[in-house]
Design a protein around this motif. Structure first.
Motif, mmCIF file in Angstrom:
data_model
loop_
_atom_site.group_PDB
_atom_site.id
_atom_site.type_symbol
_atom_site.label_atom_id
_atom_site.label_comp_id
_atom_site.label_asym_id
_atom_site.label_seq_id
_atom_site.Cartn_x
_atom_site.Cartn_y
_atom_site.Cartn_z
ATOM 1 N N HIS A 123 -12.332 2.071 1.186
ATOM 2 C CA HIS A 123 -11.108 1.794 0.256
ATOM 3 C C HIS A 123 -10.674 0.247 0.199
ATOM 4 O O HIS A 123 -10.846 -0.412 1.215
ATOM 5 C CB HIS A 123 -9.909 2.667 1.105
ATOM 6 C CG HIS A 123 -10.399 4.211 0.942
ATOM 7 N ND1 HIS A 123 -9.290 5.192 0.920
ATOM 8 C CD2 HIS A 123 -11.313 4.786 0.924
ATOM 9 C CE1 HIS A 123 -9.700 6.325 1.097
ATOM 10 N NE2 HIS A 123 -10.998 6.350 0.919
ATOM 11 N N HIS A 172 -4.462 6.009 -5.764
ATOM 12 C CA HIS A 172 -5.883 6.103 -5.824
ATOM 13 C C HIS A 172 -6.549 5.992 -7.223
ATOM 14 O O HIS A 172 -6.085 7.093 -8.159
ATOM 15 C CB HIS A 172 -6.502 7.225 -5.072
ATOM 16 C CG HIS A 172 -6.003 7.376 -3.785
ATOM 17 N ND1 HIS A 172 -6.861 6.875 -2.728
ATOM 18 C CD2 HIS A 172 -5.122 8.137 -3.049
ATOM 19 C CE1 HIS A 172 -6.523 7.162 -1.626
ATOM 20 N NE2 HIS A 172 -5.302 7.888 -1.761
ATOM 21 N N HIS A 195 0.809 -1.217 -0.054
ATOM 22 C CA HIS A 195 0.056 0.092 0.097
ATOM 23 C C HIS A 195 0.997 1.231 0.049
ATOM 24 O O HIS A 195 1.037 1.969 0.951
ATOM 25 C CB HIS A 195 -0.841 0.115 1.263
ATOM 26 C CG HIS A 195 -2.193 1.057 1.154
ATOM 27 N ND1 HIS A 195 -3.026 0.790 1.931
ATOM 28 C CD2 HIS A 195 -2.194 2.084 0.374
ATOM 29 C CE1 HIS A 195 -4.058 1.777 1.565
ATOM 30 N NE2 HIS A 195 -3.379 2.612 0.871
ATOM 31 N N ASP A 212 0.519 2.366 3.891
ATOM 32 C CA ASP A 212 -0.292 3.481 3.206
ATOM 33 C C ASP A 212 0.743 4.641 3.238
ATOM 34 O O ASP A 212 0.505 5.728 3.927
ATOM 35 C CB ASP A 212 -1.421 3.505 4.232
ATOM 36 C CG ASP A 212 -2.394 4.280 3.509
ATOM 37 O OD1 ASP A 212 -2.374 4.545 2.366
ATOM 38 O OD2 ASP A 212 -3.727 4.439 4.015
ATOM 39 N N HIS A 214 -7.678 0.017 5.715
ATOM 40 C CA HIS A 214 -8.068 0.645 6.887
ATOM 41 C C HIS A 214 -9.317 0.629 7.213
ATOM 42 O O HIS A 214 -10.190 1.799 7.065
ATOM 43 C CB HIS A 214 -7.657 2.143 6.885
ATOM 44 C CG HIS A 214 -7.762 2.934 5.655
ATOM 45 N ND1 HIS A 214 -9.190 3.493 5.210
ATOM 46 C CD2 HIS A 214 -7.127 3.199 4.666
ATOM 47 C CE1 HIS A 214 -8.985 4.005 4.148
ATOM 48 N NE2 HIS A 214 -7.802 3.951 3.668
ATOM 49 N N GLU A 249 -6.005 1.559 -5.430
ATOM 50 C CA GLU A 249 -6.589 1.733 -4.408
ATOM 51 C C GLU A 249 -8.114 2.313 -4.600
ATOM 52 O O GLU A 249 -8.250 3.490 -5.276
ATOM 53 C CB GLU A 249 -6.430 2.494 -3.150
ATOM 54 C CG GLU A 249 -7.047 2.835 -1.908
ATOM 55 C CD GLU A 249 -6.544 3.373 -0.800
ATOM 56 O OE1 GLU A 249 -5.452 3.997 -0.800
ATOM 57 O OE2 GLU A 249 -6.824 3.128 0.443
HETATM 58 ZN ZN LIG Z 1 -7.263 4.793 1.707
#
Ligand SMILES: [Zn+2]
Ligand SMILES: [Zn+2]
Length: 349
Positions: free
Chosen positions: A81, A48, A16, A198, A115, A72
């Motif tokens: 997400h 994203h 991620h 992330d 998450h 994502e």
């Molecule tokens: Zn996210």
């Protein structure tokens, strides 16, 4: 570089990662260089809502380090997400979470809920991005632990200075809520639990200062996901990629916070007769079935059966005779901080 520990080869990497193709702060090639310097064995990028880096041919093996690229996905409210790897395309923006998880399952993607357990509400600028629809079907796994998310959950207007300058210090571990959810799912079927970084390397303004939160190199020395492979990771990209995704699909994974020590060398398996099983594997339940655990260094070891802690011990090794079938996993803690989280071994189910 991976290492053979007992019967399996171990590789550790970062899941991620964002780049300038969405809200990360460095282009992918620079992030790859930083990852290589941090001795990652693999990196899984997920910007994203786009696959630009993958389409530009950036996947590959970079001096023994495997780089794969997914994306994502989020819904129209910016919730749910979902990390999607191996998809043929970016799914339509107006799909609901139920629909994109289902579409991913039909395309046989590796799909990981990102998450899912955010509940923060202290700072308007940093709203939560949780999962609320748990009726979805066909996901591969869940982030039981997300570095950026845990940091944001703990952020208040009063602690942001200390949080900004020592971002790894605040990391405690996955929430009890998400662990319970993961244990419950796993009683029914395999659901991989991963630890994600992330990584964005966000700059934030603190008065006159501009501080980069979790620079990429700090991220890559914190939460790691470790793979357990039967054979060494191949030098051939296509083969290595399928080894990585198969390990994730089969829950051949454990997770660690490197802040409390390199977890390479952690061993957790169940054996009986001629059978031996590690994370993600199934093994029959017969007489004299034993769990064996070996930690890289002494820690508070917890053994969890069907979601319930059945043993806790300050130790470096454990041998435990199983008295019941079910799913077993272990956690190792250092000074009240979560260090290692295995996936489940399935005994007699
Ligand atoms: Zn996210
Ligand atoms: Zn993200």
């Amino acid at each position: 570089m991976g290492k053979k520990v007992g019967d399996w080869y171990q590789y550790s990497g970062a899941i991620h990662i964002h780049t300038t193709e969405s809200d990360g702060t460095k282009p992918i090639q620079e992030v790859i260089t930083i990852g290589k310097r941090a001795d990652l064995d693999f990196m899984m990028f997920a910007d994203h809502m786009n696959l630009n880096n993958r389409n530009a041919g950036q996947e590959g093996i970079y001096k023994n380090m495997l780089v794969v690229i997914g994306y994502e996905h989020n819904d129209l409210n910016d919730n749910h997400h979902y990390l999607i790897f191996e998809s043929p395309k970016v799914y339509p923006k107006d799909m609901t979470a139920y629909e994109y998880v289902e579409a991913g399952a039909i395309d046989n993607v590796v799909g990981i809920m990102a998450h899912p357990d955010e509940i923060r509400n202290r700072m308007v600028k940093f709203p939560p991005y949780p999962w609320t629809d748990y009726s979805v079907k066909g996901f591969t796994g869940v982030e039981i632990w997300n570095q950026m998310s845990e940091w944001m959950e703990k952020l208040t207007p009063y602690n942001k200075l200390i949080m900004a300058f020592s971002p790894r210090k605040s990391m405690e571990g996955p929430t009890d809520r998400i662990l319970k959810q993961w244990d419950d799912w796993s009683k029914e079927k395999r659901v991989v639990g991963v630890a994600s970084v992330d990584a964005h390397a966000f700059p934030i303004k603190l008065g006159p200062l501009k501080v980069e939160i979790f620079p990429y190199k700090v991220h890559f020395r914190c939460l790691r996901t470790h793979l357990l492979l039967d054979e060494p990771l191949s030098n051939d990209f296509e083969k290595a990629k399928s080894q990585l995704y198969n390990a994730i699909r089969n829950c051949r994974v454990f997770n660690s916070n490197m802040r409390w020590g390199n977890a390479e060398g952690f061993e957790f398996y169940v054996e009986n007769g001629n059978n031996k099983a590690t994370c993600g594997d199934e093994i029959p339940y017969i007489d004299n079935t034993k769990i064996k655990v070996s930690l890289p260094s002494r820690a508070n070891l917890k053994l969890i059966h069907n979601g319930i802690e059945i043993l806790q011990s300050e130790t470096e090794t454990l041998e435990y005779k199983i008295r019941d079938k079910g799913i077993y996993r272990v956690e190792a803690w250092k000074k009240n901080r979560g260090w290692i989280y295995s996936n489940h071994i399935r005994v007699g189910i």
